[in-house]
Design an enzyme around this catalytic site. Structure first.
Site: not given
Ligand code: IMP
Length: 451
Positions: A13, A41
């Protein structure tokens, strides 16, 4: 030659969408190489605000936009994204290409992800709930995975789906909510019709551009500290998110990466669980933000009058989040907010091998009553080479403080920035040993300077 990689240096982010959007006009193609629709994005242009989840940002500039094999694709969400773009006047027909070896996110992946997160145990990571982890798990496990290539032949796909579906149904009790085979088949075959024309030998396309000395922009998703091998494991995503992953997931020669641009947000944020030393409000904030009921509305209702002058850190964090609009682009979740952490940033940029920095949201830093930047940890100092992530959450940050500079207006070059903002840029550059080449000073497309 050359490849340019844009990659997040913190916890995601950071505003990578805007940076990719600014650089795209000078390249031939844009490649998303990992992650899935857990990403959001954001791009603001003359047509309005867009949040892309799987489609690369290149489509806004009519550039060939590739979804490479390291990405995991949820077909109907991808079609919904394409439809939304088309409804708003952006046709991806001639632009989008999908590698056949990309894996498909299936309904059981999403149910497993949501089920584990809802179990309320220490297994909770705070994922986006999009099934990304279970999909990568099955990719590595090999036996139950389904890939984009499986969509090519309709009867093969139907047979493969049935085979895996029956295994899932039999083996795993918590899949009782699984839709029927007929429903899943109908959804995936419907999406298949839309996706088929985009399937291509993307490796060949990338190679042909690089061989002609064209420029390829690799659009990273998530960020360094969420990398499954280099990040704050287990509080990470499940793919490799580093710049090196662009090489690994696409198969280009490492020497073809000419430049790695690390995107850094002036305010640190994190979504989900995991260590975050400079967080406003520490553990209290982590618990509040990870409560699935916490939304912007709940914060507005419970804390209507907080300000960034607040002595109470937790409330100051809420005020910052509101000002910076730090609510997830994909999930709407409240992002945990904190101050810029230079020791951790130096380490992250070093490990990313970042050549340059794109600094985003500098305008928001000035809206705090005073600007605090972490320059060392108590008892540890500032020169930390290898982080023990287990201990990271226990570190006591030491801040360098300065008076705020207020709003940023009409900034056309670095010299137009208030003196104290220029000092912050200098501090970041000296501390990390990397030049800042882009500074984003607001959400609008023209609020960015190339220094
Ligand atoms: P997952 O990718 O959905 O398995 O989430 C695993 C971790 O990565 C969690 O803490 C999510 O909040 C973080 N996360 C996954 N994608 C993003 C993103 O695009 N931005 C920020 N955090 C992310």
């Amino acid at each position: 030659m050359p490849g340019i990689v844009v990659v997040g240096a913190q916890w995601g982010d950071e505003g990578k969408g805007k940076i990719v959007d600014v650089i795209t006009p000078s390249v031939q193609i844009v490649v998303r190489y990992q992650g899935g629709n857990n990403t959001g994005h954001t791009v603001v242009n003359e047509r309005g605000k867009f949040v892309l989840h799987t489609v690369p940002v290149g489509v806004f500039h009519e550039k060939t936009s590739i979804i490479e094999r390291g990405v995991v694709v949820h077909p109907s969400s991808l079609v919904a994204e394409i439809d939304e773009l088309e409804n708003r006047g952006i046709s991806v027909d001639k632009l989008l290409k999908i590698n056949p070896f990309a894996h498909l996110v299936m309904p059981w992946h999403i149910l497993k992800d949501l089920g584990t997160e809802a179990s309320g145990t220490e297994l909770k990571i705070g994922t986006t709930g999009k099934g990304i982890g279970p999909c990568y798990q099955e990719k590595m496990g090999r036996r139950h995975a389904i890939r984009v290539a499986d969509l090519l032949n309709k009867s093969h796909f139907a047979a493969r789906l049935e085979e895996v579906y029956n295994l899932k149904r039999r083996k795993l009790a918590h899949y009782t909510e699984l839709p029927s085979l007929e429903e899943i088949r109908a959804e995936y075959l419907w999406a298949r019709e839309r996706i088929l024309p985009f399937i291509a030998d993307t490796g060949k396309i990338i190679r042909s551009i690089l061989d002609k000395d064209g420029k390829v922009l690799f659009e990273g998703a998530q960020a360094f500290r969420l990398d499954v091998d280099h990040g704050t494991y287990p509080y990470t995503t499940s793919s490799n998110t580093t710049a090196a992953a662009a090489v690994m997931y696409t198969g280009i020669h490492p020497r073809e990466v000419r430049m790695i641009l690390g995107v850094v947000k002036a305010l640190e944020t994190r979504v989900g669980k995991g260590p975050f030393p400079t967080e406003f409000g520490g553990r209290e904030s982590e618990i509040w933000c990870n409560d699935p009921l916490t939304t912007k509305e709940r914060e507005d209702r419970n804390y209507p009058d907080v300000s960034t002058d607040e002595p109470n850190e937790f409330k100051r964090g809420i005020a910052m989040r509101r000002l910076a609009n730090e609510y997830g682009a994909t999930t709407g979740r409240a992002r945990r907010c904190g101050r810029l952490d230079l020791p951790l940033l130096r380490y992250s940029l070093q490990e990313l091998n970042a050549d340059e920095i794109a600094l985003t949201k500098l305008d928001l830093m000035g809206l705090c009553s005073e600007v605090q930047i972490c320059t060392a940890y108590q008892g540890v100092g500032s020169d930390i080479d290898i982080f023990d992530y287990e201990k990271l959450g226990e570190q006591m940050p030491l801040y360098s403080e300065m008076e705020s500079w207020g709003e940023l207006n009409n900034v056309a070059c670095r010299r137009d920035l208030p003196e104290r903002a220029q000092e912050v840029l200098g501090l970041i550059e000296r501390f990390t040993g990397r030049p800042i080449t882009f500074v984003s000073t607001g959400p609008e497309p023209n609020q960015i300077i190339n220094t």
